[in-house]
Every structure is written in structure tokens, then in C-alpha cells.
Design a protein around this motif. Structure first.
Motif, PDB file in Angstrom:
ATOM      1  N   VAL A  48       0.865  -1.180   0.000  1.00 36.80           N
ATOM      2  CA  VAL A  48       0.000   0.000   0.000  1.00 36.80           C
ATOM      3  C   VAL A  48       0.904   1.234   0.000  1.00 36.80           C
ATOM      4  CG1 VAL A  48      -1.709   1.337   1.292  1.00 36.80           C
ATOM      5  CG2 VAL A  48      -1.915  -1.150   1.155  1.00 36.80           C
ATOM      6  N   ARG A  49       0.831   1.986  -1.070  1.00 38.61           N
ATOM      7  CA  ARG A  49       1.623   3.222  -1.163  1.00 38.61           C
ATOM      8  C   ARG A  49       0.893   4.359  -0.468  1.00 38.61           C
ATOM      9  NH1 ARG A  49       2.456   2.219  -7.246  1.00 38.61           N
ATOM     10  NH2 ARG A  49       4.311   0.904  -7.220  1.00 38.61           N
ATOM     11  N   VAL A  50       1.643   5.128   0.295  1.00 40.75           N
ATOM     12  CA  VAL A  50       1.103   6.309   0.967  1.00 40.75           C
ATOM     13  C   VAL A  50       1.507   7.514   0.127  1.00 40.75           C
ATOM     14  CG1 VAL A  50       1.079   7.684   3.083  1.00 40.75           C
ATOM     15  CG2 VAL A  50       1.384   5.183   3.207  1.00 40.75           C
ATOM     16  N   HIS A  51       0.499   8.220  -0.424  1.00 47.17           N
ATOM     17  CA  HIS A  51       0.760   9.388  -1.273  1.00 47.17           C
ATOM     18  C   HIS A  51       0.549  10.707  -0.540  1.00 47.17           C
ATOM     19  CE1 HIS A  51       1.300   7.285  -5.111  1.00 47.17           C
ATOM     20  NE2 HIS A  51       0.410   6.433  -4.632  1.00 47.17           N
ATOM     21  N   GLY A  52      -0.205  10.689   0.542  1.00 42.54           N
ATOM     22  CA  GLY A  52      -0.459  11.913   1.289  1.00 42.54           C
ATOM     23  C   GLY A  52      -1.147  11.599   2.599  1.00 42.54           C
ATOM     24  N   TYR A  53      -1.012  12.516   3.548  1.00 42.02           N
ATOM     25  CA  TYR A  53      -1.671  12.330   4.845  1.00 42.02           C
ATOM     26  C   TYR A  53      -1.893  13.678   5.516  1.00 42.02           C
ATOM     27  CZ  TYR A  53       3.022  13.054   6.732  1.00 42.02           C
ATOM     28  OH  TYR A  53       4.251  13.585   7.029  1.00 42.02           O
ATOM     29  N   ALA A  54      -2.876  13.692   6.407  1.00 41.11           N
ATOM     30  CA  ALA A  54      -3.132  14.827   7.298  1.00 41.11           C
ATOM     31  C   ALA A  54      -3.630  14.237   8.611  1.00 41.11           C
ATOM     32  CB  ALA A  54      -4.163  15.782   6.712  1.00 41.11           C
ATOM     33  N   LEU A  55      -2.886  14.488   9.673  1.00 40.72           N
ATOM     34  CA  LEU A  55      -3.263  14.003  10.993  1.00 40.72           C
ATOM     35  C   LEU A  55      -3.858  15.171  11.774  1.00 40.72           C
ATOM     36  CD1 LEU A  55      -0.109  11.851  11.857  1.00 40.72           C
ATOM     37  CD2 LEU A  55      -2.158  11.210  10.544  1.00 40.72           C
ATOM     38  N   MET A  56      -5.161  15.116  11.939  1.00 38.49           N
ATOM     39  CA  MET A  56      -5.897  16.145  12.658  1.00 38.49           C
ATOM     40  C   MET A  56      -6.037  15.709  14.122  1.00 38.49           C
ATOM     41  SD  MET A  56      -6.561  18.257  10.236  1.00 38.49           S
ATOM     42  CE  MET A  56      -7.906  19.256  10.849  1.00 38.49           C
ATOM     43  N   PRO A  57      -6.424  16.605  15.028  1.00 38.20           N
ATOM     44  CA  PRO A  57      -6.544  16.174  16.428  1.00 38.20           C
ATOM     45  C   PRO A  57      -7.503  14.994  16.631  1.00 38.20           C
ATOM     46  CG  PRO A  57      -6.550  18.560  16.301  1.00 38.20           C
ATOM     47  CD  PRO A  57      -6.612  18.054  14.882  1.00 38.20           C
ATOM     48  N   ASN A  58      -8.641  14.988  15.926  1.00 32.97           N
ATOM     49  CA  ASN A  58      -9.624  13.928  16.182  1.00 32.97           C
ATOM     50  C   ASN A  58      -9.880  13.006  14.991  1.00 32.97           C
ATOM     51  OD1 ASN A  58     -11.097  15.591  14.519  1.00 32.97           O
ATOM     52  ND2 ASN A  58     -12.877  15.703  15.854  1.00 32.97           N
ATOM     53  N   HIS A  59      -9.095  13.138  13.930  1.00 31.66           N
ATOM     54  CA  HIS A  59      -9.262  12.237  12.787  1.00 31.66           C
ATOM     55  C   HIS A  59      -8.036  12.302  11.892  1.00 31.66           C
ATOM     56  CE1 HIS A  59     -10.616  16.055  11.018  1.00 31.66           C
ATOM     57  NE2 HIS A  59     -10.418  15.524   9.820  1.00 31.66           N
ATOM     58  N   ASP A  60      -8.010  11.404  10.930  1.00 23.82           N
ATOM     59  CA  ASP A  60      -6.921  11.435   9.961  1.00 23.82           C
ATOM     60  C   ASP A  60      -7.460  11.224   8.558  1.00 23.82           C
ATOM     61  OD1 ASP A  60      -6.968   8.468   9.510  1.00 23.82           O
ATOM     62  OD2 ASP A  60      -6.089   8.394  11.500  1.00 23.82           O
ATOM     63  N   HIS A  61      -6.706  11.723   7.594  1.00 25.74           N
ATOM     64  CA  HIS A  61      -6.989  11.548   6.171  1.00 25.74           C
ATOM     65  C   HIS A  61      -5.748  10.942   5.537  1.00 25.74           C
ATOM     66  CE1 HIS A  61     -10.647  14.059   5.720  1.00 25.74           C
ATOM     67  NE2 HIS A  61     -10.127  14.760   6.712  1.00 25.74           N
ATOM     68  N   LEU A  62      -5.950   9.948   4.698  1.00 22.58           N
ATOM     69  CA  LEU A  62      -4.839   9.294   4.019  1.00 22.58           C
ATOM     70  C   LEU A  62      -5.159   9.155   2.538  1.00 22.58           C
ATOM     71  CD1 LEU A  62      -4.391   6.348   6.547  1.00 22.58           C
ATOM     72  CD2 LEU A  62      -3.150   8.525   6.541  1.00 22.58           C
ATOM     73  N   MET A  63      -4.133   9.304   1.720  1.00 23.66           N
ATOM     74  CA  MET A  63      -4.235   9.016   0.282  1.00 23.66           C
ATOM     75  C   MET A  63      -3.413   7.759   0.052  1.00 23.66           C
ATOM     76  SD  MET A  63      -3.756  12.708  -1.544  1.00 23.66           S
ATOM     77  CE  MET A  63      -3.902  12.051  -3.198  1.00 23.66           C
ATOM     78  N   LEU A  64      -4.094   6.655  -0.252  1.00 29.29           N
ATOM     79  CA  LEU A  64      -3.427   5.365  -0.351  1.00 29.29           C
ATOM     80  C   LEU A  64      -3.687   4.728  -1.704  1.00 29.29           C
ATOM     81  CD1 LEU A  64      -4.396   3.963   3.175  1.00 29.29           C
ATOM     82  CD2 LEU A  64      -2.328   5.224   2.527  1.00 29.29           C
ATOM     83  N   GLU A  65      -2.695   4.052  -2.210  1.00 27.57           N
ATOM     84  CA  GLU A  65      -2.810   3.272  -3.444  1.00 27.57           C
ATOM     85  C   GLU A  65      -2.562   1.816  -3.096  1.00 27.57           C
ATOM     86  OE1 GLU A  65      -0.676   2.814  -7.801  1.00 27.57           O
ATOM     87  OE2 GLU A  65       0.043   4.323  -6.387  1.00 27.57           O
ATOM     88  N   SER A  66      -3.522   0.983  -3.409  1.00 21.77           N
ATOM     89  CA  SER A  66      -3.465  -0.430  -3.068  1.00 21.77           C
ATOM     90  C   SER A  66      -2.821  -1.213  -4.211  1.00 21.77           C
ATOM     91  CB  SER A  66      -4.888  -0.921  -2.804  1.00 21.77           C
ATOM     92  OG  SER A  66      -4.874  -2.259  -2.421  1.00 21.77           O
ATOM     93  N   VAL A  67      -1.513  -1.402  -4.140  1.00 21.10           N
ATOM     94  CA  VAL A  67      -0.769  -2.045  -5.221  1.00 21.10           C
ATOM     95  C   VAL A  67      -1.171  -3.516  -5.357  1.00 21.10           C
ATOM     96  CG1 VAL A  67       1.539  -2.632  -6.077  1.00 21.10           C
ATOM     97  CG2 VAL A  67       1.150  -0.441  -4.926  1.00 21.10           C
ATOM     98  N   TRP A  68      -1.338  -4.211  -4.233  1.00 19.74           N
ATOM     99  CA  TRP A  68      -1.662  -5.642  -4.259  1.00 19.74           C
ATOM    100  C   TRP A  68      -3.134  -5.935  -3.979  1.00 19.74           C
ATOM    101  CZ3 TRP A  68       2.601  -6.841  -0.136  1.00 19.74           C
ATOM    102  CH2 TRP A  68       3.862  -6.605  -0.698  1.00 19.74           C
ATOM    103  N   GLY A  69      -3.940  -4.909  -3.722  1.00 20.88           N
ATOM    104  CA  GLY A  69      -5.339  -5.146  -3.369  1.00 20.88           C
ATOM    105  C   GLY A  69      -5.498  -5.583  -1.920  1.00 20.88           C
ATOM    106  N   GLU A  70      -4.654  -5.070  -1.032  1.00 20.20           N
ATOM    107  CA  GLU A  70      -4.651  -5.473   0.377  1.00 20.20           C
ATOM    108  C   GLU A  70      -5.042  -4.341   1.328  1.00 20.20           C
ATOM    109  OE1 GLU A  70      -4.156  -8.402   1.716  1.00 20.20           O
ATOM    110  OE2 GLU A  70      -3.601  -9.494  -0.106  1.00 20.20           O
ATOM    111  N   LEU A  71      -5.768  -3.355   0.847  1.00 14.36           N
ATOM    112  CA  LEU A  71      -6.120  -2.223   1.712  1.00 14.36           C
ATOM    113  C   LEU A  71      -6.866  -2.653   2.976  1.00 14.36           C
ATOM    114  CD1 LEU A  71      -6.024   0.889   2.059  1.00 14.36           C
ATOM    115  CD2 LEU A  71      -8.330   0.894   1.118  1.00 14.36           C
TER     116      LEU A  71
END
Length: 182
Positions: A48-71
Motif C-alpha cells: 500500500v503506497r502512501v501518497h499523502g496524509y493529514a493528521l488532525m486532532p480527532n481524525h486522519d486523512h490518508l491518500m493510499l494506493e493499493s498495489v496488491w489489493g490489500e487495503l
């Protein structure tokens, strides 16, 4: 019975997770570093490639690419491990997240580009201090103001923007409401 998550090799996802009752899940920098350390394992362990992230105090956002289909496996590992770490560290008991992670498939390059800027502007829109908010997003890795962690994949999005200046220009247009969502 709930539906299985849609995932396949090459799928791009916007993944979000929130604390219960919108309570903070990241109390300090050690909590945020713990999450980043878990994200660092995703490329090699789950494809799983990580392309971007934002860690907020009460939540998180991730931009992920599932190379093998294992998200789903990857997110189950991250969520479980993060909950265990926080529960031990803060002497909490129970779930750290309000439920299963949410995700949206990203089908177009235009939306993928916009999503990166959306993530990076999330702390700004929440009224967090600019300096503090930038520390816990991937923004400075894209601008060259901070060293890119080896596990963060920036090449694909950087090529979609063209130059660093194009990224910064689009970032400013979205921030000031001068760019339309794709």
C-alpha cells in the motif's frame, strides 16, 4: 452482514478515520509519530503506497494506493496496532476509532490532485495554527521544505502537477476558493 470493501490492485483511496464522539485521538506529537511509524510499514508489508496524509486532532486523512489489493488487511493492522499503542500509553480502554475506516475510491487524476490539496488544507480550514498544522501533513514533503520520508510516494502526484510551483499555485487557488472541485 456488511459489504466487503471494494479494492483491487492499483486502486486509489481517500481513507478517513475519526475518534469516537469526535474526541481527540492524537493528544501529542508522540501519538502522531506512532501513526506515521505505522504508515511507514504499509508499502513493504501490504503493498500500500502512501501518497499523502493529514493528521488532525480527532481524525486522519490518508491518500493510499493499493498495489496488491490489500487495503482492508493493511487498515485493520494500522487501526488495531494504533489502538493498542494509544490504550497502553494513555491507559485508555476500548476503541480509539468510532468504527471502521471510511474510504472513497479515486478514479481520476484531477480528483487525485485535488485530494492532495484538500488534505493539506484540512488543518487550515479547521482553524489550526499554520506552523503546527503543516507539521502533521505531507505538504512540506511536496514543497521541498521538509525531507520526504522514504515511505511517502510523491513522484506520481508531483508529475501530475508538473512543477513545485504548479502545486503551490493550485494550493493557493483552492485555499482562496478560486479553483473548482473536479
Amino acid at each position: 452482514m456488511r459489504m466487503p470493501r471494494l479494492d483491487f490492485p492499483g486502486a486509489r483511496h481517500h481513507v478517513m478515520n475519526r475518534g469516537p464522539r469526535r474526541e481527540p485521538i492524537f493528544l501529542d506529537d508522540d501519538d502522531r509519530c506512532a501513526m506515521l511509524n505505522l504508515l511507514a510499514d504499509l508499502p513493504e508489508r501490504f503493498g500500500v503506497r502512501v501518497h499523502g496524509y493529514a493528521l488532525m486532532p480527532n481524525h486522519d486523512h490518508l491518500m493510499l494506493e493499493s498495489v496488491w489489493g490489500e487495503l482492508p488487511r493493511a487498515m485493520r493492522q494500522v487501526g488495531g496496532e494504533f489502538a493498542q499503542r494509544l490504550n497502553r500509553r494513555h491507559r485508555w480502554d476500548g476503541p480509539v476509532y468510532q468504527g471502521r475506516y471510511r474510504n472513497r475510491m479515486v478514479g481520476t487524476d484531477a480528483y487525485w490532485r485535488h485530494l492532495l490539496v484538500y488534505l493539506h488544507l484540512n488543518p487550515y480550514r479547521a482553524g489550526l495554527d499554520d506552523c503546527e498544522s503543516l507539521l502533521w501533513t505531507s505538504h512540506e514533503a511536496y514543497t521541498g521544505e521538509a525531507e520526504r520520508p522514504p515511505w511517502l510516494s510523491t513522484d506520481a502526484l508531483t508529475s501530475l502537477f508538473g512543477r513545485r510551483g504548479d502545486y503551490l499555485g493550485y494550493h493557493d487557488r483552492v485555499r482562496h476558493g478560486d479553483a473548482e472541485k473536479p
